[in-house]
Design a protein around this motif. Sequence first.
Motif, mmCIF file in Angstrom:
data_model
loop_
_atom_site.group_PDB
_atom_site.id
_atom_site.type_symbol
_atom_site.label_atom_id
_atom_site.label_comp_id
_atom_site.label_asym_id
_atom_site.label_seq_id
_atom_site.Cartn_x
_atom_site.Cartn_y
_atom_site.Cartn_z
ATOM 1 N N LEU A 309 0.840 -1.192 0.000
ATOM 2 C CA LEU A 309 0.000 0.000 0.000
ATOM 3 C C LEU A 309 0.876 1.243 0.000
ATOM 4 O O LEU A 309 2.010 1.217 0.483
ATOM 5 C CB LEU A 309 -0.909 0.021 1.237
ATOM 6 N N PRO A 310 0.359 2.360 -0.548
ATOM 7 C CA PRO A 310 1.086 3.633 -0.438
ATOM 8 C C PRO A 310 1.179 4.067 1.020
ATOM 9 O O PRO A 310 0.259 3.848 1.806
ATOM 10 C CB PRO A 310 0.225 4.599 -1.259
ATOM 11 N N LEU A 311 2.314 4.686 1.367
ATOM 12 C CA LEU A 311 2.540 5.178 2.717
ATOM 13 C C LEU A 311 2.914 6.655 2.645
ATOM 14 O O LEU A 311 3.851 7.029 1.944
ATOM 15 C CB LEU A 311 3.660 4.375 3.386
ATOM 16 N N LEU A 312 2.164 7.508 3.354
ATOM 17 C CA LEU A 312 2.365 8.960 3.313
ATOM 18 C C LEU A 312 2.612 9.498 4.710
ATOM 19 O O LEU A 312 2.141 8.923 5.705
ATOM 20 C CB LEU A 312 1.122 9.657 2.735
ATOM 21 N N PRO A 313 3.309 10.638 4.813
ATOM 22 C CA PRO A 313 3.398 11.302 6.121
ATOM 23 C C PRO A 313 2.024 11.829 6.530
ATOM 24 O O PRO A 313 1.180 12.131 5.676
ATOM 25 C CB PRO A 313 4.394 12.431 5.877
ATOM 26 N N GLU A 314 1.800 11.929 7.829
ATOM 27 C CA GLU A 314 0.495 12.385 8.314
ATOM 28 C C GLU A 314 0.163 13.783 7.804
ATOM 29 O O GLU A 314 -1.010 14.114 7.613
ATOM 30 C CB GLU A 314 0.474 12.372 9.847
ATOM 31 N N SER A 315 1.174 14.618 7.581
ATOM 32 C CA SER A 315 0.923 15.983 7.121
ATOM 33 C C SER A 315 0.339 16.033 5.720
ATOM 34 O O SER A 315 -0.213 17.047 5.307
ATOM 35 C CB SER A 315 2.231 16.788 7.150
ATOM 36 N N ALA A 316 0.445 14.935 4.970
ATOM 37 C CA ALA A 316 -0.056 14.925 3.594
ATOM 38 C C ALA A 316 -1.550 14.637 3.522
ATOM 39 O O ALA A 316 -2.190 14.916 2.506
ATOM 40 C CB ALA A 316 0.712 13.903 2.758
ATOM 41 N N VAL A 317 -2.104 14.065 4.579
ATOM 42 C CA VAL A 317 -3.511 13.656 4.557
ATOM 43 C C VAL A 317 -4.350 14.713 5.256
ATOM 44 O O VAL A 317 -4.116 15.053 6.422
ATOM 45 C CB VAL A 317 -3.696 12.292 5.245
ATOM 46 N N LEU A 318 -5.323 15.246 4.537
ATOM 47 C CA LEU A 318 -6.232 16.258 5.063
ATOM 48 C C LEU A 318 -7.628 15.671 5.176
ATOM 49 O O LEU A 318 -7.916 14.594 4.634
ATOM 50 C CB LEU A 318 -6.241 17.489 4.147
ATOM 51 N N SER A 319 -8.512 16.363 5.857
ATOM 52 C CA SER A 319 -9.887 15.882 5.997
ATOM 53 C C SER A 319 -10.841 17.059 6.086
ATOM 54 O O SER A 319 -10.469 18.152 6.528
ATOM 55 C CB SER A 319 -10.027 14.991 7.242
ATOM 56 N N ASP A 320 -12.054 16.824 5.636
ATOM 57 C CA ASP A 320 -13.124 17.808 5.749
ATOM 58 C C ASP A 320 -14.429 17.052 5.888
ATOM 59 O O ASP A 320 -14.433 15.843 6.187
ATOM 60 C CB ASP A 320 -13.133 18.767 4.542
ATOM 61 N N ALA A 321 -15.530 17.718 5.668
ATOM 62 C CA ALA A 321 -16.834 17.082 5.854
ATOM 63 C C ALA A 321 -17.053 15.922 4.891
ATOM 64 O O ALA A 321 -17.858 15.023 5.161
ATOM 65 C CB ALA A 321 -17.942 18.124 5.679
ATOM 66 N N GLN A 322 -16.352 15.934 3.762
ATOM 67 C CA GLN A 322 -16.520 14.870 2.776
ATOM 68 C C GLN A 322 -15.618 13.669 3.057
ATOM 69 O O GLN A 322 -15.765 12.640 2.419
ATOM 70 C CB GLN A 322 -16.223 15.414 1.378
ATOM 71 N N GLY A 323 -14.670 13.786 3.988
ATOM 72 C CA GLY A 323 -13.793 12.680 4.312
ATOM 73 C C GLY A 323 -12.332 13.034 4.132
ATOM 74 O O GLY A 323 -11.963 14.212 4.019
#
Length: 385
Positions: A309-323
């Motif tokens: 699976l792809p592995l990203l730093p936590e800073s790369a993943v964002l979230s909003d009301a859509q997920g």
Amino acid sequence: METSISGDPATHGALDHGRRRRRALIVGGVFLVVALALAAFFMRGGDKLAAPVDTSPRVTVIVPGRQAVTARISAVGNIAARRDMPVGIPGEGGIVRQVLVDAGTWVKAGQTLAVVDRSVQTQQAAAISAQIDQARADAQLARQNLNRAKQLVANGFVSRADIDTRQAALDGANARVALAQAQLAQQRALIGRLDVRAPTSGLVLTRAVEAGQVVGPGSTSLFRVAQDGKMELQARLADSELARLHVGSPATVTPVGSALRIPGQIWQISPVIDPNTRQGTVRIALPYNAALRPGGFGSAEIGGAAGNLPLLPESAVLSDAQGNFVYIVGPGNVIARRDVKTGEVGERGVTIASGLSGTERVVASAGAFLNAGDKVHPELQAASR
């Protein structure tokens, strides 16, 4: 007093020469400064005419690729016997005369746990046994009468009807013998049911009966037995986490108050989800251990499915009301939004369960200051391994 310099023509010539030289140096310096200023002006103007200034923000991007990861899910739950078997009274009951085991005792299948008084049932069995003897005597007499009648029928002293009557009497006597024997077997079976026996081999968890107690079919369980002493941890997990697990997934359980790490594996995943809590139960099979006490509490680390699976730093993943989502740099260095489904979050980063192939240029940080459609100047950063 005025002083006049008279003199020598050589002296006047030297003075004039010095004055001319100073004027030449001053004029030359002025021309040089003007020339440098004009050059700088035209150079700046030329740059502006040659190309516009690039105002695109610089962002760090990462191409994650795909890495071997194993999902780890933390859970807490109750410890219980895998097969908790209640043991009650199989017969009509009575007064308990003996209790032969206590909680914590290991027993074998069929072993007697308690004995119920059987004095009345024993006398009933004796009476039925006497009826069998009487029925056998009647059958013997009927057989003898039939044999004598058969010897006399040829001489005409006994009719064929008398033979039939004696045959019926013998058959009836034999039937009464068989009936009494069946009743005696039934009574003995009822007496045997007055022994409370272990339904399986295992560990006695509880004892709820004492000698002298009156028990019957409506009584609560007298004992509870854990089949083969096997235990389990029952943990409730969200449906999204259940989807990442399968029967056979390894797990490590730590009872509360203990530093033990007991290995086990999932043997059952709830086939239904509670519509109110959106949770289901995972049952982790565990071998017997004295630290595993039914009714206690424990924590578990469950290993999910392994994969690339792809592995990203936590800073790369964002979230909003859509997920959850990430920003990727597409053709022309234009920012685009990509919705993703995250997996495990660990020290190495966040695994991306779906949404990325691993070949995209993903904005590693500062994504909160960007918008889809922005043009950026990407700077590649090596992916962590």
